[in-house]
Write a protein that holds these residues in place. Structure first.
Motif, PDB file in Angstrom:
ATOM      1  N   GLY A 159       0.774  -1.229   0.000  1.00 61.08           N
ATOM      2  CA  GLY A 159       0.000   0.000   0.000  1.00 61.08           C
ATOM      3  C   GLY A 159       0.803   1.276   0.000  1.00 61.08           C
ATOM      4  N   VAL A 160       2.130   1.173   0.068  1.00 61.55           N
ATOM      5  CA  VAL A 160       2.993   2.360   0.008  1.00 61.55           C
ATOM      6  C   VAL A 160       4.177   2.053  -0.905  1.00 61.55           C
ATOM      7  N   ILE A 161       4.803   3.102  -1.405  1.00 64.04           N
ATOM      8  CA  ILE A 161       6.040   2.937  -2.170  1.00 64.04           C
ATOM      9  C   ILE A 161       7.201   3.109  -1.201  1.00 64.04           C
ATOM     10  N   THR A 162       7.988   2.064  -1.057  1.00 64.61           N
ATOM     11  CA  THR A 162       9.145   2.121  -0.165  1.00 64.61           C
ATOM     12  C   THR A 162      10.394   2.352  -0.992  1.00 64.61           C
ATOM     13  N   GLY A 163      11.044   3.490  -0.762  1.00 67.87           N
ATOM     14  CA  GLY A 163      12.291   3.792  -1.448  1.00 67.87           C
ATOM     15  C   GLY A 163      13.459   3.153  -0.720  1.00 67.87           C
ATOM     16  N   PHE A 164      14.394   2.603  -1.492  1.00 65.95           N
ATOM     17  CA  PHE A 164      15.568   1.916  -0.936  1.00 65.95           C
ATOM     18  C   PHE A 164      16.789   2.707  -1.357  1.00 65.95           C
ATOM     19  N   LEU A 165      17.407   3.410  -0.405  1.00 64.44           N
ATOM     20  CA  LEU A 165      18.491   4.330  -0.709  1.00 64.44           C
ATOM     21  C   LEU A 165      19.791   3.923  -0.039  1.00 64.44           C
ATOM     22  N   GLY A 166      20.885   4.336  -0.654  1.00 63.25           N
ATOM     23  CA  GLY A 166      22.200   4.113  -0.079  1.00 63.25           C
ATOM     24  C   GLY A 166      23.266   4.506  -1.072  1.00 63.25           C
ATOM     25  N   PRO A 167      24.461   4.869  -0.604  1.00 62.85           N
ATOM     26  CA  PRO A 167      25.554   5.210  -1.517  1.00 62.85           C
ATOM     27  C   PRO A 167      25.961   4.002  -2.360  1.00 62.85           C
ATOM     28  N   ASN A 168      26.766   4.230  -3.391  1.00 61.31           N
ATOM     29  CA  ASN A 168      27.322   3.121  -4.155  1.00 61.31           C
ATOM     30  C   ASN A 168      28.069   2.175  -3.219  1.00 61.31           C
ATOM     31  N   GLY A 169      27.861   0.880  -3.410  1.00 65.07           N
ATOM     32  CA  GLY A 169      28.536  -0.101  -2.575  1.00 65.07           C
ATOM     33  C   GLY A 169      27.878  -0.330  -1.236  1.00 65.07           C
ATOM     34  N   ALA A 170      26.679   0.248  -1.025  1.00 67.87           N
ATOM     35  CA  ALA A 170      26.015   0.121   0.272  1.00 67.87           C
ATOM     36  C   ALA A 170      25.414  -1.264   0.496  1.00 67.87           C
ATOM     37  N   GLY A 171      25.174  -2.013  -0.592  1.00 67.12           N
ATOM     38  CA  GLY A 171      24.586  -3.342  -0.466  1.00 67.12           C
ATOM     39  C   GLY A 171      23.157  -3.449  -0.953  1.00 67.12           C
ATOM     40  N   LYS A 172      22.674  -2.426  -1.656  1.00 64.60           N
ATOM     41  CA  LYS A 172      21.281  -2.435  -2.109  1.00 64.60           C
ATOM     42  C   LYS A 172      21.023  -3.557  -3.120  1.00 64.60           C
ATOM     43  N   SER A 173      21.855  -3.640  -4.152  1.00 66.80           N
ATOM     44  CA  SER A 173      21.644  -4.659  -5.189  1.00 66.80           C
ATOM     45  C   SER A 173      21.787  -6.063  -4.610  1.00 66.80           C
ATOM     46  N   THR A 174      22.768  -6.255  -3.717  1.00 73.11           N
ATOM     47  CA  THR A 174      22.948  -7.558  -3.085  1.00 73.11           C
ATOM     48  C   THR A 174      21.713  -7.938  -2.281  1.00 73.11           C
ATOM     49  N   THR A 175      21.145  -6.969  -1.578  1.00 74.97           N
ATOM     50  CA  THR A 175      19.936  -7.229  -0.794  1.00 74.97           C
ATOM     51  C   THR A 175      18.784  -7.643  -1.693  1.00 74.97           C
ATOM     52  N   MET A 176      18.595  -6.924  -2.793  1.00 76.87           N
ATOM     53  CA  MET A 176      17.509  -7.252  -3.716  1.00 76.87           C
ATOM     54  C   MET A 176      17.728  -8.627  -4.353  1.00 76.87           C
ATOM     55  N   ARG A 177      18.959  -8.948  -4.643  1.00 76.09           N
ATOM     56  CA  ARG A 177      19.250 -10.261  -5.218  1.00 76.09           C
ATOM     57  C   ARG A 177      18.936 -11.383  -4.210  1.00 76.09           C
ATOM     58  N   MET A 178      19.181 -11.133  -2.935  1.00 73.80           N
ATOM     59  CA  MET A 178      18.858 -12.148  -1.927  1.00 73.80           C
ATOM     60  C   MET A 178      17.353 -12.320  -1.770  1.00 73.80           C
ATOM     61  N   VAL A 179      16.590 -11.242  -1.937  1.00 73.73           N
ATOM     62  CA  VAL A 179      15.130 -11.356  -1.902  1.00 73.73           C
ATOM     63  C   VAL A 179      14.655 -12.338  -2.968  1.00 73.73           C
ATOM     64  N   LEU A 180      15.298 -12.283  -4.136  1.00 73.27           N
ATOM     65  CA  LEU A 180      14.895 -13.123  -5.275  1.00 73.27           C
ATOM     66  C   LEU A 180      15.627 -14.457  -5.329  1.00 73.27           C
ATOM     67  N   GLY A 181      16.412 -14.762  -4.315  1.00 73.58           N
ATOM     68  CA  GLY A 181      17.117 -16.042  -4.288  1.00 73.58           C
ATOM     69  C   GLY A 181      18.278 -16.135  -5.250  1.00 73.58           C
ATOM     70  N   LEU A 182      18.719 -15.012  -5.804  1.00 75.78           N
ATOM     71  CA  LEU A 182      19.854 -15.019  -6.738  1.00 75.78           C
ATOM     72  C   LEU A 182      21.177 -15.082  -5.989  1.00 75.78           C
ATOM     73  N   ASP A 183      21.190 -14.578  -4.771  1.00 81.72           N
ATOM     74  CA  ASP A 183      22.312 -14.735  -3.847  1.00 81.72           C
ATOM     75  C   ASP A 183      21.767 -15.336  -2.570  1.00 81.72           C
ATOM     76  N   HIS A 184      22.564 -16.168  -1.921  1.00 85.32           N
ATOM     77  CA  HIS A 184      22.116 -16.800  -0.680  1.00 85.32           C
ATOM     78  C   HIS A 184      22.744 -16.100   0.515  1.00 85.32           C
ATOM     79  N   PRO A 185      21.953 -15.807   1.544  1.00 86.72           N
ATOM     80  CA  PRO A 185      22.481 -15.104   2.712  1.00 86.72           C
ATOM     81  C   PRO A 185      23.542 -15.932   3.444  1.00 86.72           C
ATOM     82  N   THR A 186      24.501 -15.235   4.006  1.00 90.02           N
ATOM     83  CA  THR A 186      25.451 -15.879   4.898  1.00 90.02           C
ATOM     84  C   THR A 186      24.769 -16.159   6.232  1.00 90.02           C
ATOM     85  N   ALA A 187      23.884 -15.264   6.624  1.00 91.62           N
ATOM     86  CA  ALA A 187      23.096 -15.432   7.851  1.00 91.62           C
ATOM     87  C   ALA A 187      21.799 -14.649   7.682  1.00 91.62           C
ATOM     88  N   GLY A 188      20.842 -14.940   8.550  1.00 85.82           N
ATOM     89  CA  GLY A 188      19.574 -14.231   8.501  1.00 85.82           C
ATOM     90  C   GLY A 188      18.601 -14.844   7.511  1.00 85.82           C
TER      91      GLY A 188
END
Length: 324
Positions: free
Chosen positions: A27-56
């Motif tokens: 019901g809302v648009i959630t913006g995901f912000l961070g500097p280059n190298g902050a881990g945004k793309s890695t986080t999104m890839r883990m949501v989609l199972g493209l990368d596997h978490p080390t923990a969590g």
């Protein structure tokens, strides 16, 4: 809904994502912000199972991505618009995705029309411009009519009309009660689009709050005043215990949200005001202030950039001579 709990990812010695916990709500648009190298793309890839978490853990409506049947009908994502076989037409690219997820073929025509690619549906993707490729990626995300959508830099390559279109589309999706999670470096656009912000730096959570609260908590708020009765106004404000800073162009500034109080004081003393304007930092300024300590790559104005060409060439030639 997307739920992250203690999500962590290491690549050897590099800690890319560090114990992230937050929820992306419908019901809302959630913006995901961070500097280059902050881990945004890695986080999104883990949501989609493209990368596997080390923990969590990360779950989509309570399930891991690999547990979803026909995942495109549950979550659609645009992470890399260039991930398309260049020899396939836009139509065939989407048709393959539809067939693999049990989506009826007519839906392909619907999303092509939605993103404005009907006229080039049978052209090969390798001939597409950056903006056309971006629209095709958005079509793929919409294909399964999912309740959850993730977009990484959705406005990349789009012209002004296209940027307005994707902003309107995301607002419409959120208004329908869908979960919309969008990452972007274009702060001006994010300020017009997002309702809620998740900000990370060096893989760690820095903020999880509404857009309004984020700007208020990470920026300076003040009132700008201009008056032909400057000295009289200074006396009145001083008597009321209000600290005033004199700035350029004859203007005055008062910290905080005091516009109404200043206006009432001026009116009560019959002081003419030419300007009384509340000011607040932009999203970009607030973001820069919060994330400055977490920025990995700092660019600097190098004197060498502005040095005379002759000197630069001479130095380059000398270096070549040594290398030879």
């Amino acid at each position: 809904m997307i739920e992250l709990e203690g999500l962590t990812k290491r690549y050897g010695e590099k800690l890319a994502v560090d114990d992230l916990t937050f929820t992306v709500r419908p019901g809302v648009i959630t913006g995901f912000l961070g500097p280059n190298g902050a881990g945004k793309s890695t986080t999104m890839r883990m949501v989609l199972g493209l990368d596997h978490p080390t923990a969590g853990d990360v779950r989509i409506d309570g399930m891991h991505y690999d547990q979803l049947k026909d995942p495109l009908t549950r979550i659609g994502a645009l992470l890399d618009a260039g991930a398309v076989h260049g020899g396939r037409s836009a139509f065939n690219h989407l048709l393959c995705l539809a067939q693999s997820n049990g989506i009826p073929a007519p839906r392909v025509h619907e999303v092509l029309d939605t993103v404005g690619l009907t006229a080039v549906a049978h052209k090969k993707a390798k001939g597409f411009s950056l903006g056309m490729g971006q629209r095709l990626g958005i079509a793929a995300a919409l294909l399964g009519d999912p309740d959850i959508l993730m977009f990484d830099e959705p406005a990349n390559g789009l012209d002004p009309e296209g940027i307005h279109w994707i902003r309107t589309l995301m607002k419409s999706l959120a208004a329908q009660g869908r979960t919309v999670f969008v990452s972007s470096h274009v702060m001006s656009e994010m300020a017009l689009t997002a309702d809620h912000l998740v900000v990370i730096g060096q893989g760690r959570l820095l903020a999880d709050t509404s857009m309004a609260d984020f700007i208020r908590q990470n920026s300076r708020t003040y009132v700008r005043i201009r008056t032909p009765q400057r000295e009289r106004l200074l006396d009145v404000l001083h008597e009321d215990g209000i600290t005033v800073v004199e700035c350029g162009s004859g203007a005055l500034e008062v910290e905080g949200e005091k516009a109404e109080l200043i206006g009432e004081l001026a009116a009560g003393h019959q002081i003419v005001l030419h300007e009384l304007s509340p000011r607040q930092a932009s999203l970009e300024e607030a973001f820069m202030r919060l994330t400055a300590p977490a920025v990995e790559y700092h660019a600097h104005s190098d004197a060498a950039v502005g040095r005379p060409r002759q000197a630069a060439r001479a130095g380059w030639g000398a270096d070549r001579g040594k290398a030879g």
